[in-house]
Scaffold this motif. Structure first.
Motif, PDB file in Angstrom:
ATOM      1  N   LYS A  15       0.830  -1.200   0.000  1.00  0.00           N
ATOM      2  CA  LYS A  15       0.000   0.000   0.000  1.00  0.00           C
ATOM      3  C   LYS A  15       0.865   1.250   0.000  1.00  0.00           C
ATOM      4  CE  LYS A  15      -3.730   0.070   2.552  1.00  0.00           C
ATOM      5  NZ  LYS A  15      -4.674  -0.081   3.682  1.00  0.00           N
ATOM      6  N   GLU A  16       2.005   1.177   0.669  1.00  0.00           N
ATOM      7  CA  GLU A  16       2.911   2.319   0.702  1.00  0.00           C
ATOM      8  C   GLU A  16       3.451   2.615  -0.698  1.00  0.00           C
ATOM      9  OE1 GLU A  16       4.927   5.515   2.442  1.00  0.00           O
ATOM     10  OE2 GLU A  16       3.255   4.271   3.128  1.00  0.00           O
ATOM     11  N   ARG A  23       0.717   4.226  -2.694  1.00  0.00           N
ATOM     12  CA  ARG A  23       0.449   5.588  -2.231  1.00  0.00           C
ATOM     13  C   ARG A  23       1.341   6.605  -2.935  1.00  0.00           C
ATOM     14  NH1 ARG A  23       2.337   9.251   1.245  1.00  0.00           N
ATOM     15  NH2 ARG A  23       4.101   7.935   1.832  1.00  0.00           N
ATOM     16  N   THR A  24       2.548   6.191  -3.279  1.00  0.00           N
ATOM     17  CA  THR A  24       3.500   7.120  -3.885  1.00  0.00           C
ATOM     18  C   THR A  24       3.739   6.866  -5.374  1.00  0.00           C
ATOM     19  OG1 THR A  24       5.358   5.698  -3.250  1.00  0.00           O
ATOM     20  CG2 THR A  24       4.693   7.403  -1.681  1.00  0.00           C
ATOM     21  N   GLN A  42      -4.740   6.549  -9.861  1.00  0.00           N
ATOM     22  CA  GLN A  42      -4.140   6.690  -8.538  1.00  0.00           C
ATOM     23  C   GLN A  42      -5.188   6.533  -7.440  1.00  0.00           C
ATOM     24  OE1 GLN A  42      -2.228  10.536  -8.960  1.00  0.00           O
ATOM     25  NE2 GLN A  42      -0.224   9.572  -9.260  1.00  0.00           N
ATOM     26  N   LYS A  43      -6.354   7.114  -7.653  1.00  0.00           N
ATOM     27  CA  LYS A  43      -7.426   7.003  -6.660  1.00  0.00           C
ATOM     28  C   LYS A  43      -7.867   5.559  -6.494  1.00  0.00           C
ATOM     29  CE  LYS A  43     -12.070   8.705  -5.574  1.00  0.00           C
ATOM     30  NZ  LYS A  43     -13.199   9.587  -6.029  1.00  0.00           N
ATOM     31  N   ARG A  48      -5.152   3.509  -4.609  1.00  0.00           N
ATOM     32  CA  ARG A  48      -5.038   3.874  -3.199  1.00  0.00           C
ATOM     33  C   ARG A  48      -6.254   3.471  -2.381  1.00  0.00           C
ATOM     34  NH1 ARG A  48      -2.459   9.863  -4.525  1.00  0.00           N
ATOM     35  NH2 ARG A  48      -0.482   9.056  -5.384  1.00  0.00           N
ATOM     36  N   SER A  49      -7.342   3.070  -3.075  1.00  0.00           N
ATOM     37  CA  SER A  49      -8.547   2.610  -2.368  1.00  0.00           C
ATOM     38  C   SER A  49      -8.463   1.136  -1.982  1.00  0.00           C
ATOM     39  CB  SER A  49      -9.782   2.828  -3.239  1.00  0.00           C
ATOM     40  OG  SER A  49      -9.809   1.904  -4.331  1.00  0.00           O
ATOM     41  N   ASP A  56      -7.042  -2.526  -0.473  1.00  0.00           N
ATOM     42  CA  ASP A  56      -6.562  -2.955   0.833  1.00  0.00           C
ATOM     43  C   ASP A  56      -5.595  -4.127   0.674  1.00  0.00           C
ATOM     44  OD1 ASP A  56      -6.241  -3.020   3.564  1.00  0.00           O
ATOM     45  OD2 ASP A  56      -8.369  -3.349   4.005  1.00  0.00           O
ATOM     46  N   ASN A  90       1.600  -3.413   9.087  1.00  0.00           N
ATOM     47  CA  ASN A  90       1.599  -2.364   8.071  1.00  0.00           C
ATOM     48  C   ASN A  90       2.814  -1.458   8.235  1.00  0.00           C
ATOM     49  OD1 ASN A  90       1.032  -0.651  10.222  1.00  0.00           O
ATOM     50  ND2 ASN A  90      -1.146  -0.470   9.729  1.00  0.00           N
TER      51      ASN A  90
END
Length: 269
Positions: A73-74, A77-78, A127-128, A131-132, A134, A250
């Motif tokens: 996820k990290e 995120r970037t 991107q959205k 990032r949604s 899990d 996490n």
């Protein structure tokens, strides 16, 4: 010593060709273990020709995330481009992109949840969407492009569709190690090689989750091997896997649940 059940993240040759559409399929070697031939070893009335011939059908086993290609996820995120998620093939010379889509993969199928762009750079919608997601969610990146031909001075149309699973920044660890888990199910299913037919065997999959308490839960069949008795035996064995589990964590160090998939039968997506 505890061994991390973690796929290699630096996998080369991701954006290759149509022959590698489903990345993440299992690569375990088929087991050759089998009990001495006896009628007691036949767990159900099928595949009797294999039993009578004394030659067991090879059965492959593996346990890992849904797909061998992983990200976190990290990282999502970037991420600014698809190459921040999966490395490019250094041998490939892409001239131009026609489209790049990010599509969610769920319950062994592609869904209608998709965000489409026109190049390797991730747009706002892509991107959205990423990032949604899990931990343990999966998605595929389908890139359609024109590349330089390796045989002529011209170009070819091609595409790639690597499948990716999101894993925790620190994955769950079993104290016995991955090989011990595989050995456990091999021993518990050793008779099935004599009673399943190679042309009928399918890529079976059983999902299970290691929760934040380090316990196995949610054991369920997500893809059948083609033999219901074999499927049920796998479910029973996974509920009794050896060792203890250290839960996943996490990026902040908090414990999180992580899903694994035990693959069995033939190698496939």
């Amino acid at each position: 010593m505890r061994k991390r059940m973690k796929s290699t993240t630096a996998i080369l040759a991701i954006m290759l060709s149509t022959t590698f559409g489903c990345q993440g399929q299992r690569h375990s070697e088929p087991t050759e273990e089998a009990p001495a031939s006896s009628m007691a070893a036949v767990p159900f009335n099928s595949g009797i020709s294999a039993y009578l011939s004394g030659t067991p059908t090879p059965i492959a086993f593996d346990v890992d995330s849904r797909f061998d290609l992983n990200t976190t996820k990290e990282t999502l995120r970037t991420a600014k481009t698809i190459y921040d998620i999966v490395p490019a093939d250094p041998r490939q010379e892409i001239v131009s992109y026609a489209s790049v889509s990010i599509r969610i993969f769920k319950d062994e199928k592609q869904t209608d949840i998709v965000a489409i762009g026109d190049g390797p750079e991730l747009n706002a919608a892509q991107q959205k969407l990423l990032r949604s997601l899990d931990y343990s969610d999966s998605f595929l990146i389908r890139a359609e492009f024109t590349e330089k031909s390796g045989r002529t001075e011209g170009t070819n149309w091609n595409y790639s569709s690597p499948h990716v699973t999101i894993v925790p920044e620190t994955q769950a660890v079993n104290s016995s190690g991955k090989e011990a888990l595989i050995a456990h199910v091999k021993a518990g299913t050793s008779g099935f090689g004599y009673v399943v037919e190679a042309n009928e065997l399918r890529p079976g999959k059983v999902r299970f989750t290691v929760n934040i308490a380090g316990k196995i839960e949610g054991v369920q069949l997500s893809s059948s091997s083609g033999y219901a008795t074999f499927d049920q035996r796998m479910i029973d064995l996974i509920r009794t896997l050896p060792g203890t589990w250290e839960p996943a964590r996490n990026a902040n160090g908090d414990k999180v649940a992580q899903e694994f998939v035990f693959s069995f039968g033939t190698v496939g997506c």
